[in-house]
Design a protein around this motif. Structure first.
Motif, mmCIF file in Angstrom:
data_model
loop_
_atom_site.group_PDB
_atom_site.id
_atom_site.type_symbol
_atom_site.label_atom_id
_atom_site.label_comp_id
_atom_site.label_asym_id
_atom_site.label_seq_id
_atom_site.Cartn_x
_atom_site.Cartn_y
_atom_site.Cartn_z
ATOM 1 N N ASP A 117 1.039 -1.083 -0.127
ATOM 2 C CA ASP A 117 -0.338 0.014 0.371
ATOM 3 C C ASP A 117 0.909 0.866 0.069
ATOM 4 O O ASP A 117 1.488 1.403 0.793
ATOM 5 N N GLN A 120 -0.080 3.988 2.545
ATOM 6 C CA GLN A 120 0.068 4.341 3.306
ATOM 7 C C GLN A 120 1.666 4.541 3.967
ATOM 8 O O GLN A 120 1.839 3.871 4.960
ATOM 9 N N GLU A 122 3.410 1.308 3.502
ATOM 10 C CA GLU A 122 2.733 -0.253 4.209
ATOM 11 C C GLU A 122 2.897 -1.620 3.614
ATOM 12 O O GLU A 122 2.102 -1.694 2.216
#
Length: 246
Positions: A117, A120, A122
């Motif tokens: 991601d 984000q 992440e």
């Protein structure tokens, strides 16, 4: 072996020329072109491009080293037991291991869709699985080249002085192979005015692909150029104990 037959043996299976040393050194040029990616760039890639948890990265590295301690003697035993063929006994692993090593090196730096991601910053579960599999695969492929390479000098020449010189050329080859990654680093990683680390993924992937292909080319030339002169005794056929290698 008495002194006179020993001298005849050495005279018969020695006499390396400069090109022989260069062909031998190209093996480590090829290996270090991709191994230096592992040591110099991979951790930054994992944290800055894949956003893997640093603790996970540390644990993965430790697990991989434990597996290496098991995998190395297994590979050594496999290499010893395989009979020579038209591709040789040890130098053939430049092909057998070099081609998978090239692929594994590229796979380590591929970011699969849906595993990260980016917004984000992440890593998703798939990124952790893919990083673990490709990292361990790289280590196994690298072992498949390095273990036989360590034995290659023993069949290239029977002269201990020439073997020592081969070792020096191998070290030089390793230093040469590790240099391009230093240059690639300058084009891939950069920091903004807030000292936030960024990565040029396109430059990284192209650079990794080029170095991986060059690595295999160097190993292919090493395979073609090295000559296994010294005859070796066949290893007695025994059943393999995968826990205690005989």
């Amino acid at each position: 072996m008495s002194e006179m037959p020993k001298r005849k043996h050495i005279a018969k299976y020695s006499g390396l020329k400069l090109k022989d040393y260069i062909f031998y050194a190209l093996g480590d040029v090829g290996c270090c072109l991709v191994f230096s990616l592992n040591t110099s760039m991979l951790q930054n890639y994992y944290t800055d491009a894949m956003f893997l948890n640093p603790i996970f990265i540390m644990v993965m590295f430790v697990v991989a080293r434990i597996w290496d301690a098991i995998n190395d003697p297994i590979m050594g035993r496999i290499c010893d037991r395989m009979k020579p063929n038209r591709m040789g006994k040890f130098k053939r692993w430049f092909i057998y291991g070099g081609l998978p090593l090239m692929v594994a090196s590229i796979l380590m730096f591929i970011q699969l869709p849906g595993t990260v991601d980016v917004a984000q910053r992440e890593a998703l579960l798939g990124a952790y699985f893919f990083a673990t599999i490709t990292y361990i695969l790289f280590g196994m492929c690298y072992t498949a080249v390095q273990i036989p390479y360590g034995s290659l000098a023993s069949v290239v020449t029977a002269d201990e002085k020439e073997r020592s010189k081969l070792s020096i050329f191998r070290a030089v080859g390793g230093a040469i192979g590790g240099t391009p990654v230093i240059i690639l680093n300058m084009f891939v990683f950069w920091s903004d005015e807030n000292n936030v680390q960024h990565i040029n993924y396109t430059a990284l992937w192209v650079g990794v692909a080029v170095l991986a292909v060059c690595s295999f080319i160097a190993m292919f030339i090493a395979y073609k150029g090295n000559k296994e002169r010294v005859p070796i005794k066949p290893v007695p056929s025994r059943s393999m104990n995968w826990f205690i290698l005989q």
